[in-house]
Every structure is written in C-alpha cells, then in structure tokens.
Design a protein around this motif. Structure first.
Motif, PDB file in Angstrom:
ATOM      1  N   PHE A  67     -46.536  49.761 -38.832  1.00 55.63           N
ATOM      2  CA  PHE A  67     -45.094  49.942 -38.727  1.00 55.63           C
ATOM      3  C   PHE A  67     -44.323  49.262 -39.861  1.00 55.63           C
ATOM      4  CE2 PHE A  67     -45.343  50.531 -33.843  1.00 55.63           C
ATOM      5  CZ  PHE A  67     -45.459  51.901 -33.994  1.00 55.63           C
ATOM      6  N   GLY A  68     -44.873  48.194 -40.410  1.00 51.89           N
ATOM      7  CA  GLY A  68     -44.187  47.492 -41.481  1.00 51.89           C
ATOM      8  C   GLY A  68     -42.937  46.760 -41.029  1.00 51.89           C
ATOM      9  N   ILE A  69     -42.947  46.258 -39.781  1.00 49.18           N
ATOM     10  CA  ILE A  69     -41.789  45.529 -39.262  1.00 49.18           C
ATOM     11  C   ILE A  69     -41.745  44.122 -39.861  1.00 49.18           C
ATOM     12  CG2 ILE A  69     -41.727  46.864 -37.132  1.00 49.18           C
ATOM     13  CD1 ILE A  69     -43.052  44.469 -35.731  1.00 49.18           C
ATOM     14  N   THR A  70     -40.609  43.463 -39.691  1.00 47.37           N
ATOM     15  CA  THR A  70     -40.434  42.110 -40.220  1.00 47.37           C
ATOM     16  C   THR A  70     -40.142  41.077 -39.135  1.00 47.37           C
ATOM     17  OG1 THR A  70     -38.081  42.532 -40.625  1.00 47.37           O
ATOM     18  CG2 THR A  70     -39.604  42.987 -42.437  1.00 47.37           C
ATOM     19  N   ASP A  71     -40.016  41.506 -37.884  1.00 46.95           N
ATOM     20  CA  ASP A  71     -39.667  40.593 -36.793  1.00 46.95           C
ATOM     21  C   ASP A  71     -40.222  41.146 -35.489  1.00 46.95           C
ATOM     22  OD1 ASP A  71     -38.526  38.817 -35.019  1.00 46.95           O
ATOM     23  OD2 ASP A  71     -36.484  39.058 -35.761  1.00 46.95           O
ATOM     24  N   ALA A  72     -41.357  40.605 -35.054  1.00 48.23           N
ATOM     25  CA  ALA A  72     -42.042  41.138 -33.870  1.00 48.23           C
ATOM     26  C   ALA A  72     -41.374  40.736 -32.561  1.00 48.23           C
ATOM     27  CB  ALA A  72     -43.500  40.676 -33.857  1.00 48.23           C
ATOM     28  N   PHE A  73     -40.430  39.780 -32.604  1.00 49.64           N
ATOM     29  CA  PHE A  73     -39.947  39.193 -31.363  1.00 49.64           C
ATOM     30  C   PHE A  73     -38.468  39.388 -31.071  1.00 49.64           C
ATOM     31  CE2 PHE A  73     -43.798  36.689 -32.215  1.00 49.64           C
ATOM     32  CZ  PHE A  73     -44.423  36.752 -30.977  1.00 49.64           C
ATOM     33  N   CYS A  74     -37.736  40.035 -31.941  1.00 47.76           N
ATOM     34  CA  CYS A  74     -36.296  40.144 -31.711  1.00 47.76           C
ATOM     35  C   CYS A  74     -36.014  40.949 -30.440  1.00 47.76           C
ATOM     36  CB  CYS A  74     -35.616  40.812 -32.901  1.00 47.76           C
ATOM     37  SG  CYS A  74     -33.803  40.850 -32.766  1.00 47.76           S
ATOM     38  N   GLY A  75     -35.173  40.387 -29.566  1.00 46.00           N
ATOM     39  CA  GLY A  75     -34.862  41.059 -28.305  1.00 46.00           C
ATOM     40  C   GLY A  75     -33.707  42.032 -28.389  1.00 46.00           C
ATOM     41  N   PHE A  76     -33.079  42.123 -29.548  1.00 44.89           N
ATOM     42  CA  PHE A  76     -31.963  43.047 -29.758  1.00 44.89           C
ATOM     43  C   PHE A  76     -32.554  44.394 -30.165  1.00 44.89           C
ATOM     44  CE2 PHE A  76     -27.310  42.511 -31.399  1.00 44.89           C
ATOM     45  CZ  PHE A  76     -26.909  43.569 -30.617  1.00 44.89           C
ATOM     46  N   LYS A  77     -32.605  45.340 -29.222  1.00 41.26           N
ATOM     47  CA  LYS A  77     -33.260  46.621 -29.453  1.00 41.26           C
ATOM     48  C   LYS A  77     -32.485  47.757 -28.792  1.00 41.26           C
ATOM     49  CE  LYS A  77     -38.192  45.361 -29.863  1.00 41.26           C
ATOM     50  NZ  LYS A  77     -38.026  43.914 -30.119  1.00 41.26           N
ATOM     51  N   ALA A  78     -32.685  48.947 -29.319  1.00 37.93           N
ATOM     52  CA  ALA A  78     -32.208  50.159 -28.655  1.00 37.93           C
ATOM     53  C   ALA A  78     -33.406  51.037 -28.358  1.00 37.93           C
ATOM     54  CB  ALA A  78     -31.211  50.910 -29.538  1.00 37.93           C
ATOM     55  N   TYR A  79     -33.383  51.702 -27.207  1.00 36.16           N
ATOM     56  CA  TYR A  79     -34.486  52.560 -26.772  1.00 36.16           C
ATOM     57  C   TYR A  79     -33.956  53.917 -26.344  1.00 36.16           C
ATOM     58  CZ  TYR A  79     -37.014  48.109 -25.929  1.00 36.16           C
ATOM     59  OH  TYR A  79     -37.588  46.867 -26.038  1.00 36.16           O
ATOM     60  N   ARG A  80     -34.699  54.950 -26.667  1.00 30.26           N
ATOM     61  CA  ARG A  80     -34.520  56.235 -26.020  1.00 30.26           C
ATOM     62  C   ARG A  80     -35.194  56.117 -24.650  1.00 30.26           C
ATOM     63  NH1 ARG A  80     -33.855  61.462 -27.790  1.00 30.26           N
ATOM     64  NH2 ARG A  80     -33.955  60.750 -29.958  1.00 30.26           N
ATOM     65  N   VAL A  81     -34.480  56.399 -23.589  1.00 23.10           N
ATOM     66  CA  VAL A  81     -35.033  56.181 -22.250  1.00 23.10           C
ATOM     67  C   VAL A  81     -36.228  57.096 -21.989  1.00 23.10           C
ATOM     68  CG1 VAL A  81     -34.520  56.226 -19.775  1.00 23.10           C
ATOM     69  CG2 VAL A  81     -32.850  55.280 -21.381  1.00 23.10           C
ATOM     70  N   GLU A  82     -36.237  58.287 -22.558  1.00 25.40           N
ATOM     71  CA  GLU A  82     -37.412  59.152 -22.398  1.00 25.40           C
ATOM     72  C   GLU A  82     -38.657  58.494 -22.985  1.00 25.40           C
ATOM     73  OE1 GLU A  82     -37.988  61.969 -20.745  1.00 25.40           O
ATOM     74  OE2 GLU A  82     -35.961  61.726 -19.925  1.00 25.40           O
ATOM     75  N   ALA A  83     -38.505  57.700 -24.039  1.00 27.81           N
ATOM     76  CA  ALA A  83     -39.630  56.964 -24.599  1.00 27.81           C
ATOM     77  C   ALA A  83     -40.033  55.805 -23.686  1.00 27.81           C
ATOM     78  CB  ALA A  83     -39.287  56.448 -25.995  1.00 27.81           C
ATOM     79  N   LEU A  84     -39.039  55.126 -23.115  1.00 25.58           N
ATOM     80  CA  LEU A  84     -39.339  54.036 -22.171  1.00 25.58           C
ATOM     81  C   LEU A  84     -40.210  54.514 -21.025  1.00 25.58           C
ATOM     82  CD1 LEU A  84     -36.151  51.870 -21.477  1.00 25.58           C
ATOM     83  CD2 LEU A  84     -38.309  51.132 -22.496  1.00 25.58           C
ATOM     84  N   LYS A  85     -39.955  55.728 -20.573  1.00 20.74           N
ATOM     85  CA  LYS A  85     -40.713  56.268 -19.439  1.00 20.74           C
ATOM     86  C   LYS A  85     -42.198  56.397 -19.757  1.00 20.74           C
ATOM     87  CE  LYS A  85     -36.893  59.088 -17.618  1.00 20.74           C
ATOM     88  NZ  LYS A  85     -36.417  60.474 -17.365  1.00 20.74           N
TER      89      LYS A  85
END
Length: 235
Positions: free
Chosen positions: A148-166
């Motif tokens: 994924f090439g992310i820079t912060d594995a722990f940040c709790g500030f996120k947005a989700y598509r609810v269909e993906a959450l399911k």
C-alpha cells in the motif's frame, strides 16, 4: 443523496467533548455517533447532555477496548444503512476541519486513512519517540505485506465506504485492530488512499494503560496481531 455519519469512540475524555462537538458542528451538520467505552469519568454524562436529533450516544456499561468500541460503532453504522463513515478520536488530536475533505474524497475509494507523517503541515507537533519508532517499524512491515505504501499504520482518523466495511471480519478488541484492517484490505482488494492530517500531541503524558505502556511489550503485541492475521488470510 449519500447518508454520512461521523463516529467518535470515547474513553475518559470529559474535558475535550464539548469543544470537540462544537468545532465539529462548525464544519459538519450531518449525523454524529458517539460510543462511550465505559468511561470512569463524566464522559457519558457529558455526551448525554450533547445528544440531539442528529447526535446519537451509546454508553457501554464497561470498558472493552479501543477496537471493541470501533466494532460496536461499525455495527451500528451498518445496521442504520449509512453509505460513508468517518472515524475520529475524541482526545483533541483530530481536527474536525479535515472532515469535509474526507467526505469529498471517500466516494472513489474504500478506505481513506489519515496520516500524520505523509506531509509536514504548519503547527505539527512531535510524536513521543517510542510511538514514532514503533509506528515506523510496523508501517514498514504492513507495506511489505500489502504494497500500500502508507506512512501511518495507526492513525484513527479515517473514512470508510460502508459497503467495504461489511466485507471486513475485524475481531481485535484492542489497539491493534487497525493492523487487522490493513491485512484484510489487501486480502479483499480494497481501494486504499492516504490523506495528510495534522500531527497533534498536546498531552505528552497520555498512556495506553497497563502493560502496553512498555514499548517493547506493545510492539510484540502488534507484531503478533499481524502474524496471526496473515495466517488467517493467507498473506
């Protein structure tokens, strides 16, 4: 019109809650869900006083952990039929100003994750040395597994598509729950993007509690969670 909600997990954050909700309402007029994880201060009472037509409060009778609180809120978000959800912490480390940008970005992604280290922003603070060291090590490992090439594995500030959450099968009740998220996002082929957010550490004395205050114990817990999740998803 898409249905959106901002979900705020809470544990012993009485001094921050009124100001946080006031700032939030300056930039966002939609639904808010607060889940109190059995706080032993007056957080639950303060939240009840802030409850209204578009602000819903759930107060759990006992403390079950950060991950468990997120999972409780996710179940509520799914059952209520929302399309998109933003999670943000209640301790003042997440500025509500970013919320409109998160909601504007998420429709073309499955997960938009804030990063405190993606870009330097005016006013950024300095993370405690042990937290930064562990974040670097764990983020590097997550990237090796997922690409994924992310820079912060722990940040709790996120947005989700609810269909993906399911699609997710998150089970971890503690602070390592986001690591399950990254592994599963890779296994499920979810579309992931990072977005820079402010790095705020106003209280250098904040702790994780118990044995997790020992950095090497905390790191071992994170690495074990990753190992078990990789086995579960064959990654």
């Amino acid at each position: 019109m898409s249905r959106t909600v901002v979900f705020i997990p809470v544990y012993n954050e009485e001094p921050h809650l009124v100001g946080l909700l006031q700032r939030l309402r300056q930039v966002y007029s939609g639904d808010v869900l607060c889940v109190d994880d059995g706080s032993v201060d007056r957080s639950g009472e303060v939240l009840r006083s802030l409850e209204g037509p578009s602000t819903r409060v759930i107060v759990e009778p006992s403390n079950r952990g950060y991950g468990a609180t997120l999972l409780r809120g996710f179940r509520e978000v799914i059952s209520e039929g929302y399309d998109f959800v933003i999670t943000m912490d209640s301790d003042g480390q997440h500025r509500p100003d970013w919320i409109p940008e998160f909601f504007a970005t998420i429709p073309t992604w499955d997960v938009v994750s804030g990063s405190r280290y993606h870009s330097e922003i005016d006013g950024n603070g300095t993370a405690p040395a042990d937290r930064r060291r562990i974040n670097i090590e764990v983020t590097k490992l997550i990237n090796q597994i997922t690409g994924f090439g992310i820079t912060d594995a722990f940040c709790g500030f996120k947005a989700y598509r609810v269909e993906a959450l399911k699609q997710l099968d998150l089970r971890e009740s503690g602070y390592a729950m986001p690591l399950q998220l990254w592994i599963q996002a890779k296994a499920l082929g979810l579309r992931v993007r990072e977005m820079p957010v402010s790095r705020i550490y106003d209280d250098p004395h904040r702790t994780f509690g118990g044995e997790l205050d020992v950095p090497e114990t905390r790191l071992a817990y994170y690495l074990d969670t990753i190992t078990q999740e990789r086995k579960r998803w064959n990654l």
